[in-house]
Design a protein around this motif. Structure first.
Motif, PDB file in Angstrom:
ATOM      1  N   LYS A  53       0.822  -1.205   0.000  1.00  0.00           N
ATOM      2  CA  LYS A  53       0.000   0.000   0.000  1.00  0.00           C
ATOM      3  C   LYS A  53       0.862   1.263   0.000  1.00  0.00           C
ATOM      4  CE  LYS A  53      -3.677  -2.467   2.206  1.00  0.00           C
ATOM      5  NZ  LYS A  53      -4.034  -3.065   3.453  1.00  0.00           N
ATOM      6  N   VAL A  54       1.012   1.845  -1.216  1.00  0.00           N
ATOM      7  CA  VAL A  54       1.755   3.089  -1.385  1.00  0.00           C
ATOM      8  C   VAL A  54       0.884   4.016  -2.221  1.00  0.00           C
ATOM      9  CG1 VAL A  54       3.873   4.200  -2.186  1.00  0.00           C
ATOM     10  CG2 VAL A  54       3.957   1.839  -1.330  1.00  0.00           C
ATOM     11  N   GLU A  55       0.353   5.058  -1.586  1.00  0.00           N
ATOM     12  CA  GLU A  55      -0.467   6.033  -2.310  1.00  0.00           C
ATOM     13  C   GLU A  55       0.429   6.964  -3.109  1.00  0.00           C
ATOM     14  OE1 GLU A  55      -3.575   8.082  -0.260  1.00  0.00           O
ATOM     15  OE2 GLU A  55      -3.866   6.397   1.118  1.00  0.00           O
ATOM     16  N   GLY A  56      -0.001   7.290  -4.331  1.00  0.00           N
ATOM     17  CA  GLY A  56       0.763   8.195  -5.177  1.00  0.00           C
ATOM     18  C   GLY A  56       2.105   7.615  -5.590  1.00  0.00           C
ATOM     19  N   LEU A  57       2.177   6.293  -5.702  1.00  0.00           N
ATOM     20  CA  LEU A  57       3.426   5.613  -6.038  1.00  0.00           C
ATOM     21  C   LEU A  57       3.975   6.096  -7.373  1.00  0.00           C
ATOM     22  CD1 LEU A  57       5.532   3.341  -5.612  1.00  0.00           C
ATOM     23  CD2 LEU A  57       3.924   1.813  -6.779  1.00  0.00           C
ATOM     24  N   SER A  58       5.271   6.406  -7.381  1.00  0.00           N
ATOM     25  CA  SER A  58       5.954   6.785  -8.608  1.00  0.00           C
ATOM     26  C   SER A  58       7.370   6.236  -8.557  1.00  0.00           C
ATOM     27  CB  SER A  58       5.995   8.305  -8.757  1.00  0.00           C
ATOM     28  OG  SER A  58       6.740   8.660  -9.906  1.00  0.00           O
ATOM     29  N   TYR A  73       2.027   2.961   3.584  1.00  0.00           N
ATOM     30  CA  TYR A  73       1.144   2.768   4.736  1.00  0.00           C
ATOM     31  C   TYR A  73       1.942   2.676   6.031  1.00  0.00           C
ATOM     32  CZ  TYR A  73      -2.048   0.609   8.036  1.00  0.00           C
ATOM     33  OH  TYR A  73      -2.782   0.334   9.154  1.00  0.00           O
ATOM     34  N   ASP A  74       3.054   1.915   6.003  1.00  0.00           N
ATOM     35  CA  ASP A  74       3.888   1.778   7.197  1.00  0.00           C
ATOM     36  C   ASP A  74       5.343   1.556   6.768  1.00  0.00           C
ATOM     37  OD1 ASP A  74       3.912  -0.880   6.345  1.00  0.00           O
ATOM     38  OD2 ASP A  74       2.688  -1.615   7.996  1.00  0.00           O
ATOM     39  N   GLN A  75       6.227   1.494   7.751  1.00  0.00           N
ATOM     40  CA  GLN A  75       7.658   1.357   7.468  1.00  0.00           C
ATOM     41  C   GLN A  75       7.967   0.052   6.744  1.00  0.00           C
ATOM     42  OE1 GLN A  75       9.872   3.741   7.890  1.00  0.00           O
ATOM     43  NE2 GLN A  75      11.551   2.515   7.094  1.00  0.00           N
ATOM     44  N   GLU A 101       2.936   6.761   6.511  1.00  0.00           N
ATOM     45  CA  GLU A 101       1.733   7.158   7.241  1.00  0.00           C
ATOM     46  C   GLU A 101       1.817   6.740   8.709  1.00  0.00           C
ATOM     47  OE1 GLU A 101      -3.054   6.272   7.018  1.00  0.00           O
ATOM     48  OE2 GLU A 101      -1.832   5.998   5.222  1.00  0.00           O
ATOM     49  N   HIS A 102       2.194   5.490   8.970  1.00  0.00           N
ATOM     50  CA  HIS A 102       2.276   4.961  10.332  1.00  0.00           C
ATOM     51  C   HIS A 102       3.733   4.641  10.654  1.00  0.00           C
ATOM     52  CE1 HIS A 102      -2.070   4.657  10.552  1.00  0.00           C
ATOM     53  NE2 HIS A 102      -2.043   4.087   9.350  1.00  0.00           N
ATOM     54  N   LYS A 103       4.336   5.467  11.512  1.00  0.00           N
ATOM     55  CA  LYS A 103       5.756   5.328  11.852  1.00  0.00           C
ATOM     56  C   LYS A 103       5.999   4.084  12.701  1.00  0.00           C
ATOM     57  CE  LYS A 103       7.028   9.431  10.261  1.00  0.00           C
ATOM     58  NZ  LYS A 103       7.784   9.617   9.095  1.00  0.00           N
TER      59      LYS A 103
END
Length: 161
Positions: A53-58, A73-75, A101-103
Motif C-alpha cells: 500500500k503506497v499512495e501516489g506511487l511513482s 502505509y507503514d515502514q 503514514e504509520h511510523k
C-alpha cells in the motif's frame, strides 16, 4: 530514508531486451528512455500486484538509478517497496523519497552472499537460527519460499518484538 545500494545485475529482470548499439546515439538514447519508463511502470505494477500500500506511487529510472516516491502505509511497506525496486536486474541504487503514514522502527538490510541461508542470517542478526521465519515473513510477498534466496539479493531484517 535515503539512498540504498544494490548489486546491479543480481535481481529480477524487468528491463526487457537491453540497450541498443551506440552507432545511432539519438535513437539509442530515446530507446533507453522508453525502456526505463517501461521498466518503471512495470515496477509500479509489481508493487501494486504485491498489495503493498503506497499512495501516489511513482518510480523513475535513470540509467541504473531508481527514485521511488509516494506515501507508504507503514515502514515495512516502505522497505518492501524499496527492495522490489532495488532487487531488480539493472538497478544499482534506489533513492527513497517516500513518506510513511504509520511510523515504526526501521529494519536493517542484509545482502545475501553465497552460502547464506535464512537460518544463517537469523543466527547472525538474532543469535538464533530458528528465528529464520521472522526474516521470511518480513520479506513476504517478495520471497515465496525460505530456501529461495540468491546471492546479491537484499533482505529486510526487522527488529524482534
Amino acid at each position: 530514508m535515503g539512498l540504498f545500494s544494490f548489486i546491479k545485475n543480481a535481481g529480477a529482470k524487468v528491463f526487457g531486451i537491453g540497450k541498443t548499439d551506440k552507432e545511432e546515439a539519438a535513437e539509442a538514447a530515446a530507446a533507453e528512455l522508453k525502456e526505463e519508463a517501461a521498466a518503471a511502470r512495470k515496477l509500479e505494477e509489481t508493487i501494486r500486484d504485491l498489495d503493498l500500500k503506497v499512495e501516489g506511487l511513482s518510480v523513475h529510472i535513470d540509467d541504473d538509478a531508481a527514485t521511488i516516491s509516494g506515501q507508504a502505509y507503514d515502514q515495512a511497506t516502505r522497505e518492501k517497496a524499496i527492495l522490489v525496486v532495488g532487487n531488480s536486474n539493472g538497478i544499482a541504487t534506489v533513492d527513497d523519497q517516500m513518506t510513511v503514514e504509520h511510523k515504526e522502527p526501521e529494519a536493517q538490510f542484509h545482502t545475501v552472499v553465497s552460502g547464506d541461508t535464512l537460518g544463517k542470517i537469523a543466527k547472525k542478526f538474532y543469535g538464533n537460527a530458528m528465528k529464520y521465519p521472522e526474516i521470511f515473513e518480513a520479506n513476504k510477498p517478495m520471497l515465496e519460499h525460505p530456501d529461495k534466496i540468491y546471492p546479491g539479493q537484499v533482505l529486510r531484517i526487522p527488529e524482534l518484538d
